[in-house]
Design an enzyme around this catalytic site. Structure first.
Site, short mmCIF file in Angstrom:
data_model
loop_
_atom_site.label_atom_id
_atom_site.label_comp_id
_atom_site.label_asym_id
_atom_site.label_seq_id
_atom_site.Cartn_x
_atom_site.Cartn_y
_atom_site.Cartn_z
N HIS A 1 35.15 51.81 38.99
CA HIS A 1 36.61 51.83 39.03
C HIS A 1 37.16 53.23 38.79
O HIS A 1 38.21 53.58 39.29
CB HIS A 1 37.18 50.82 38.05
CG HIS A 1 37.05 49.43 38.58
ND1 HIS A 1 36.01 48.61 38.22
CD2 HIS A 1 37.78 48.76 39.49
CE1 HIS A 1 36.14 47.48 38.89
NE2 HIS A 1 37.19 47.54 39.66
N ARG B 1 46.81 46.43 41.49
CA ARG B 1 45.79 46.03 40.50
C ARG B 1 46.49 45.90 39.14
O ARG B 1 46.51 46.84 38.35
CB ARG B 1 44.69 47.09 40.41
CG ARG B 1 43.79 47.19 41.64
CD ARG B 1 42.70 48.23 41.39
NE ARG B 1 41.62 48.13 42.35
CZ ARG B 1 41.49 48.92 43.43
NH1 ARG B 1 42.38 49.85 43.69
NH2 ARG B 1 40.46 48.77 44.24
N ARG C 1 47.92 41.34 42.50
CA ARG C 1 46.71 40.60 42.15
C ARG C 1 46.75 40.22 40.68
O ARG C 1 47.11 41.04 39.84
CB ARG C 1 45.49 41.48 42.43
CG ARG C 1 44.19 40.79 42.13
CD ARG C 1 43.02 41.61 42.57
NE ARG C 1 42.78 42.75 41.69
CZ ARG C 1 41.83 43.66 41.91
NH1 ARG C 1 41.08 43.57 42.99
NH2 ARG C 1 41.66 44.65 41.08
N GLU D 1 35.39 38.43 47.93
CA GLU D 1 34.52 39.50 47.44
C GLU D 1 33.23 38.94 46.84
O GLU D 1 32.40 39.67 46.33
CB GLU D 1 35.25 40.40 46.44
CG GLU D 1 36.10 39.71 45.43
CD GLU D 1 36.96 40.65 44.58
OE1 GLU D 1 36.88 41.88 44.71
OE2 GLU D 1 37.73 40.14 43.75
N ASN E 1 34.55 46.51 47.86
CA ASN E 1 33.80 47.14 46.76
C ASN E 1 32.92 46.10 46.07
O ASN E 1 31.73 46.33 45.81
CB ASN E 1 34.74 47.75 45.72
CG ASN E 1 35.72 48.73 46.33
OD1 ASN E 1 35.47 49.25 47.41
ND2 ASN E 1 36.82 48.98 45.66
N ASP E 2 33.51 44.95 45.79
CA ASP E 2 32.72 43.90 45.14
C ASP E 2 31.88 43.14 46.15
O ASP E 2 30.75 42.74 45.84
CB ASP E 2 33.64 42.94 44.38
CG ASP E 2 33.95 43.49 42.99
OD1 ASP E 2 33.01 43.93 42.31
OD2 ASP E 2 35.13 43.49 42.59
N ARG F 1 27.85 48.10 41.30
CA ARG F 1 28.70 49.22 41.74
C ARG F 1 28.89 50.26 40.65
O ARG F 1 29.35 51.36 40.90
CB ARG F 1 30.06 48.70 42.23
CG ARG F 1 30.87 48.04 41.15
CD ARG F 1 32.07 47.29 41.71
NE ARG F 1 33.26 48.14 41.79
CZ ARG F 1 34.49 47.67 42.05
NH1 ARG F 1 34.67 46.38 42.27
NH2 ARG F 1 35.51 48.47 42.11
N CYS G 1 41.14 45.38 51.49
CA CYS G 1 41.74 46.29 50.52
C CYS G 1 40.69 47.07 49.72
O CYS G 1 41.02 47.76 48.78
CB CYS G 1 42.70 45.56 49.59
SG CYS G 1 41.90 44.30 48.59
#
Ligand code: PEP
Ligand code: MG
Length: 584
Positions: free
Chosen positions: A192, A299, A335, A434, A457-458, A468, A505
């Site tokens: 992150h 986020r 989110r 994800e 990403n996930d 990650r 996203c």
């Protein structure tokens, strides 16, 4: 003589400046013995740090009282009372004097004791209490270590931040105006911290071996975020070359900026929505609203991470309302809280998990602690009348979870209306895709959500079984793995067949050629850091939808990563996606 060291680029761009080392985390506290003649000075140093912490609590009290109301600010009064407790102060002083240790390690011992004792009581309530009692002492520790954000950044020239690891806490130091670049010893490209550095457009190189040992305070360094390099003590020649490259960089950005306000429309009239990812209200000051088609991902957990306690319904409501108002009628996708793994809240102690990425995170926490979810959904629903809100659920793994949220949503909506609040008639609810189970069951899931958004990403992390955040496996984290492309193609197809909007996203959407591939798969929107919008729009305007579909088809059929990358690279060259032709 300059010295070049290599790392891994996680955010592009160039920077030159003085380096400042940030030590973060209570674990990084130095322990040393103090000479008898210096013991009183050490106790005085402790006293000064307590005064600084008190002043900081005063300042915070004022800020929160004005921004959120006096009730929300009460916590800072409690924290001041904690610091005024003579017992705790005496305990720390005695440790310094008797054991002849430095003030930092004595304060750290107190924090550990408080946290352990109160956590040991077991009750959820006392866990929160442990945070309240230990927190003010952490401020004292911050003051002692001189690592308080304001101290580090105030009144200085913009600096380059160096740290052992790119944690969200290091990222808390980031500010576009004051931080030129970030370099760290470890950190993954999709941690992150890295995602945020990219979002803020701050050049960042991670994985620089023995970095901290090679730096001296204030040393000038050049960070080359394009090539993942770091130059220590550059010569005049190095500096001149840096200036030349910086000028070219700026020229290109200026040319592309001309496309920022237009739509991302292919030559044959297909539109791709290009939205922005944000972490908070202040991000809206960093780009022109007119350059985006909305917020594709807010986020909201960063709102929780930047505070000392859970934000109240009122506080959240005000922030959500402001974001919606400022975005006008453009859609804003908020989110729900997505904490867990590397995104932790200092005041919300969760058990140490052996495998946090597979543990208690995202929607699982919201459904486990319903009050958290209810407070946030109430705030969102109350804010919904201020603009065009969509609610997005993170880490969805099953349809049952979505049904649970819908149930909460319906009850809360009725409650709010009964209490006299206005709530928008239609607040679309979407799922982040994800986790493999959510895409494998997408044909069922899609019927009960209004839209989907793919968090690559996930998704990549879970499809490839590559953490990650783990630097040991970061080379295996591969967004262009053929398996990932097969999943993306499938997700877009199923969503389109169901007639539901679908976007991406995750970070891969910020690359222009990749955005075109995604459009070719059938995604109707992408969301990335706002500063990527001009190049993505420029790229979309350089091709036809047929070109995009052709690219997607060819890439989805590749067997190895290298071929996917080559295909993207060749496509970018062929259609001049980087705007090289603009320069002549
Ligand atoms: C993702 O997983 O791709 C995503 C967009 O969410 P985050 O990076 O916040 O986990
Ligand atoms: Mg995610």
């Amino acid at each position: 003589m300059s010295k070049m060291i290599r790392g891994t680029s996680v955010s592009t761009g160039l920077a030159m400046g003085a380096v400042h080392v940030v030590t973060t985390g209570v674990d990084a506290v130095p322990v040393f013995t103090v000479a008898p003649s210096m013991l009183q000075a050490e106790v005085d140093r402790l006293g000064e740090a307590v005064d600084l912490a008190m002043a900081e609590l005063d300042r915070r009290h004022k800020v929160v009282a004005t921004q959120a109301g006096s009730k929300e600010a009460e916590i800072f009064i409690v924290q001041k009372l904690v610091l005024q407790d003579p017992g705790a102060l005496k305990e720390v002083e005695a440790k310094i004097l008797v054991e002849r240790v430095n003030a930092e390690s004595a304060v750290k011992a107190l924090i550990d004791r408080l946290t352990e004792t109160l956590n040991g009581l077991g009750e959820a309530g006392s866990r929160g209490f442990a945070a309240d009692v230990a927190e003010p002492w952490k401020r004292v520790l911050d003051a002692l270590l001189n690592r308080n954000r304001e101290t580090i950044l105030s009144g200085r020239e913009p600096i380059i931040i160096a740290a052992a690891e790119l944690t969200p806490r290091v990222v808390a130091y980031l500010s576009r105006e004051l931080v030129l670049a970030v370099v760290t010893e470890i950190g993954g490209r999709f941690s992150h911290g890295a995602v945020l550095a990219r979002a803020m457009g701050i050049p960042c190189v991670v994985g620089v071996p023995d970095l901290l040992a090679r730096l001296e305070k204030g040393m000038t360094v050049i960070v080359d975020g394009d090539r993942g390099k770091l130059l220590l003590t550059p010569t005049d020649e190095d500096k001149a070359e840096f200036q030349k490259r910086l000028e070219l960089h700026d020229q290109r950005a200026a040319l592309l900026a001309g496309f920022a306000h237009g739509v991302a429309e292919t030559k044959d009239g297909f539109k791709l929505l290009v939205k922005a990812n944000i972490e908070g209200l202040r991000d809206l000051d960093t780009f022109e609203i007119g350059t985006t088609d909305g917020v594709g991902l807010f986020r909201t957990e960063f709102l929780y991470m930047e505070r000392d306690q859970f934000p109240s319904e009122e506080e959240q409501f005000r922030i959500y309302r402001q974001v919606l108002e400022r975005m006008g009628d453009k859609p804003v996708t908020m989110r729900t809280l997505d904490i867990g793994a590397d995104k932790t809240l200092p005041y919300f102690k969760t058990p140490k998990e052996p495998n946090p990425a597979l543990g208690w995170r995202g929607l699982r926490i919201s459904l486990g602690w319903r009050d958290l979810l209810r407070v946030q959904l109430r705030a969102l629903l109350r804010a919904s009348v201020a603009g065009n809100l969509r609610v997005l659920l993170p880490m969805v793994t099953s349809l049952e979870e979505i049904r649970e949220v819908h149930k909460e949503f319906d009850v809360l909506r009725k409650d709010l209306i009964a209490q006299g609040y206005e709530v928008a008639d239609n607040v679309p609810v979407g799922a982040m895709i994800e986790v493999p189970s959510s895409f494998l069951t997408l044909k069922h899931l899609i019927k009960e959500v209004d839209f989907i958004s793919v968090g690559t990403n996930d998704l990549v992390q879970y499809l490839l079984a590559v953490d990650r955040d783990n630097p040991w496996v970061s080379k295996l984290f591969e967004s262009y793995h053929p398996g990932v492309l097969v999943a993306l193609e499938y997700i877009a197809r199923i969503s389109r067949e169901a007639g539901k909007p679908c976007g991406v996203c995750g970070d891969m959407a910020g690359d222009p050629a990749t955005a075109i591939m995604l459009m070719g798969f059938g995604f109707d929107s992408i969301s990335a850091a706002a500063h990527f919008a001009p190049e993505i729009k420029y790229a979309v305007r350089s091709v036809t939808m047929n070109d995009a579909r052709e690219l997607a088809k060819v890439l989805a059929d590749q067997a190895i990563v290298a071929n996917v990358r080559k295909g993207l690279e060749e496509f970018a060259e062929r259609f001049d996606l980087r705007g090289d032709a603009l320069r002549v």
